[in-house]
Design a protein around this motif. Sequence first.
Motif, PDB file in Angstrom:
ATOM      1  N   ALA A   1       0.837  -1.199   0.000  1.00 55.88           N
ATOM      2  CA  ALA A   1       0.000   0.000   0.000  1.00 55.88           C
ATOM      3  C   ALA A   1       0.869   1.245   0.000  1.00 55.88           C
ATOM      4  N   THR A   2       0.251   2.358  -0.383  1.00 51.23           N
ATOM      5  CA  THR A   2       0.859   3.664  -0.203  1.00 51.23           C
ATOM      6  C   THR A   2       0.136   4.338   0.943  1.00 51.23           C
ATOM      7  N   LEU A   3       0.882   4.748   1.950  1.00 48.12           N
ATOM      8  CA  LEU A   3       0.326   5.442   3.113  1.00 48.12           C
ATOM      9  C   LEU A   3       0.847   6.871   3.120  1.00 48.12           C
ATOM     10  N   THR A   4      -0.042   7.816   2.929  1.00 45.86           N
ATOM     11  CA  THR A   4       0.314   9.224   2.955  1.00 45.86           C
ATOM     12  C   THR A   4      -0.046   9.769   4.325  1.00 45.86           C
ATOM     13  N   ILE A   5       0.945  10.337   4.998  1.00 48.61           N
ATOM     14  CA  ILE A   5       0.766  10.801   6.375  1.00 48.61           C
ATOM     15  C   ILE A   5       1.014  12.299   6.431  1.00 48.61           C
ATOM     16  N   ASN A   6       0.008  13.010   6.932  1.00 49.69           N
ATOM     17  CA  ASN A   6       0.110  14.449   7.171  1.00 49.69           C
ATOM     18  C   ASN A   6       0.111  14.644   8.681  1.00 49.69           C
ATOM     19  N   ASP A   7       1.246  15.065   9.214  1.00 55.01           N
ATOM     20  CA  ASP A   7       1.461  15.093  10.660  1.00 55.01           C
ATOM     21  C   ASP A   7       1.549  16.517  11.199  1.00 55.01           C
ATOM     22  N   PHE A   8       1.011  16.697  12.397  1.00 56.17           N
ATOM     23  CA  PHE A   8       1.137  17.971  13.091  1.00 56.17           C
ATOM     24  C   PHE A   8       1.617  17.724  14.517  1.00 56.17           C
ATOM     25  N   GLY A   9       2.724  16.973  14.645  1.00 55.13           N
ATOM     26  CA  GLY A   9       3.358  16.780  15.939  1.00 55.13           C
ATOM     27  C   GLY A   9       2.879  15.580  16.738  1.00 55.13           C
ATOM     28  N   ALA A  10       2.358  14.559  16.073  1.00 51.70           N
ATOM     29  CA  ALA A  10       1.895  13.358  16.778  1.00 51.70           C
ATOM     30  C   ALA A  10       3.074  12.601  17.389  1.00 51.70           C
ATOM     31  N   THR A  11       2.832  11.964  18.517  1.00 47.08           N
ATOM     32  CA  THR A  11       3.852  11.137  19.152  1.00 47.08           C
ATOM     33  C   THR A  11       3.939   9.791  18.423  1.00 47.08           C
ATOM     34  N   PRO A  12       5.030   9.034  18.606  1.00 50.59           N
ATOM     35  CA  PRO A  12       5.119   7.716  17.990  1.00 50.59           C
ATOM     36  C   PRO A  12       3.956   6.789  18.379  1.00 50.59           C
ATOM     37  N   GLY A  13       3.468   6.902  19.604  1.00 54.70           N
ATOM     38  CA  GLY A  13       2.330   6.094  20.029  1.00 54.70           C
ATOM     39  C   GLY A  13       1.071   6.410  19.247  1.00 54.70           C
ATOM     40  N   VAL A  14       0.824   7.680  19.003  1.00 57.15           N
ATOM     41  CA  VAL A  14      -0.338   8.090  18.204  1.00 57.15           C
ATOM     42  C   VAL A  14      -0.167   7.626  16.764  1.00 57.15           C
ATOM     43  N   VAL A  15       1.025   7.734  16.214  1.00 53.46           N
ATOM     44  CA  VAL A  15       1.281   7.272  14.847  1.00 53.46           C
ATOM     45  C   VAL A  15       0.975   5.775  14.738  1.00 53.46           C
ATOM     46  N   SER A  16       1.469   4.984  15.673  1.00 56.56           N
ATOM     47  CA  SER A  16       1.225   3.536  15.659  1.00 56.56           C
ATOM     48  C   SER A  16      -0.262   3.221  15.762  1.00 56.56           C
ATOM     49  N   LEU A  17      -0.954   3.928  16.635  1.00 56.20           N
ATOM     50  CA  LEU A  17      -2.401   3.730  16.791  1.00 56.20           C
ATOM     51  C   LEU A  17      -3.143   4.052  15.502  1.00 56.20           C
ATOM     52  N   ARG A  18      -2.850   5.186  14.894  1.00 60.68           N
ATOM     53  CA  ARG A  18      -3.519   5.579  13.651  1.00 60.68           C
ATOM     54  C   ARG A  18      -3.196   4.603  12.508  1.00 60.68           C
ATOM     55  N   LEU A  19      -1.969   4.116  12.440  1.00 59.76           N
ATOM     56  CA  LEU A  19      -1.627   3.126  11.409  1.00 59.76           C
ATOM     57  C   LEU A  19      -2.468   1.859  11.573  1.00 59.76           C
ATOM     58  N   ALA A  20      -2.592   1.365  12.792  1.00 63.42           N
ATOM     59  CA  ALA A  20      -3.406   0.168  13.041  1.00 63.42           C
ATOM     60  C   ALA A  20      -4.863   0.430  12.690  1.00 63.42           C
ATOM     61  N   GLN A  21      -5.372   1.611  13.036  1.00 61.09           N
ATOM     62  CA  GLN A  21      -6.761   1.945  12.734  1.00 61.09           C
ATOM     63  C   GLN A  21      -7.027   2.004  11.239  1.00 61.09           C
ATOM     64  N   VAL A  22      -6.139   2.641  10.479  1.00 62.91           N
ATOM     65  CA  VAL A  22      -6.387   2.782   9.050  1.00 62.91           C
ATOM     66  C   VAL A  22      -6.321   1.429   8.337  1.00 62.91           C
ATOM     67  N   ILE A  23      -5.481   0.519   8.799  1.00 61.26           N
ATOM     68  CA  ILE A  23      -5.417  -0.808   8.185  1.00 61.26           C
ATOM     69  C   ILE A  23      -6.674  -1.603   8.512  1.00 61.26           C
ATOM     70  N   GLU A  24      -7.189  -1.448   9.706  1.00 61.22           N
ATOM     71  CA  GLU A  24      -8.460  -2.111  10.053  1.00 61.22           C
ATOM     72  C   GLU A  24      -9.574  -1.645   9.117  1.00 61.22           C
ATOM     73  N   ILE A  25      -9.641  -0.351   8.871  1.00 64.08           N
ATOM     74  CA  ILE A  25     -10.663   0.185   7.963  1.00 64.08           C
ATOM     75  C   ILE A  25     -10.425  -0.288   6.532  1.00 64.08           C
ATOM     76  N   ALA A  26      -9.193  -0.295   6.094  1.00 64.93           N
ATOM     77  CA  ALA A  26      -8.867  -0.692   4.715  1.00 64.93           C
ATOM     78  C   ALA A  26      -9.159  -2.163   4.448  1.00 64.93           C
ATOM     79  N   ASN A  27      -9.176  -2.972   5.476  1.00 62.57           N
ATOM     80  CA  ASN A  27      -9.427  -4.410   5.282  1.00 62.57           C
ATOM     81  C   ASN A  27     -10.882  -4.809   5.522  1.00 62.57           C
ATOM     82  N   ARG A  28     -11.749  -3.856   5.829  1.00 68.51           N
ATOM     83  CA  ARG A  28     -13.183  -4.171   5.967  1.00 68.51           C
ATOM     84  C   ARG A  28     -13.761  -4.430   4.589  1.00 68.51           C
ATOM     85  N   LYS A  29     -14.682  -5.348   4.551  1.00 61.85           N
ATOM     86  CA  LYS A  29     -15.329  -5.658   3.256  1.00 61.85           C
ATOM     87  C   LYS A  29     -16.795  -5.411   3.345  1.00 61.85           C
TER      88      LYS A  29
END
Length: 98
Positions: free
Chosen positions: A70-98
């Motif tokens: 996949a291509t993941l485009t990230i627009n960041d405004f100072g998120a911590t690594p924990g927030v980045v990891s959480l958002r990555l997991a969330q977007v993959i969950e949404i992308a794999n819904r059918k």
Amino acid sequence: MESFSFTYPAGKKIAQCAHIGVVGSGDLEILVEPRNDEYTEFIVRTASDGFQEIWKSVFERFTAQYDIAATLTINDFGATPGVVSLRLAQVIEIANRK
């Protein structure tokens, strides 16, 4: 403002495009699109300069767990690594819904 990208080999396909988050104080948005090749590309635009090695570490952990093409485009405004990891997991969950 800093922009950079990282590319990693990948093997699994995702079902669809997805979006999560907002660009705002301490947060980020991620847009994910399926790819037809066997790579994951992270394209980052961030308001915080000088943190490429931390981004790289987060992406290496992510690709070891998810292995998606996949291509993941990230627009960041100072998120911590924990927030980045959480958002990555969330977007993959949404992308794999059918």
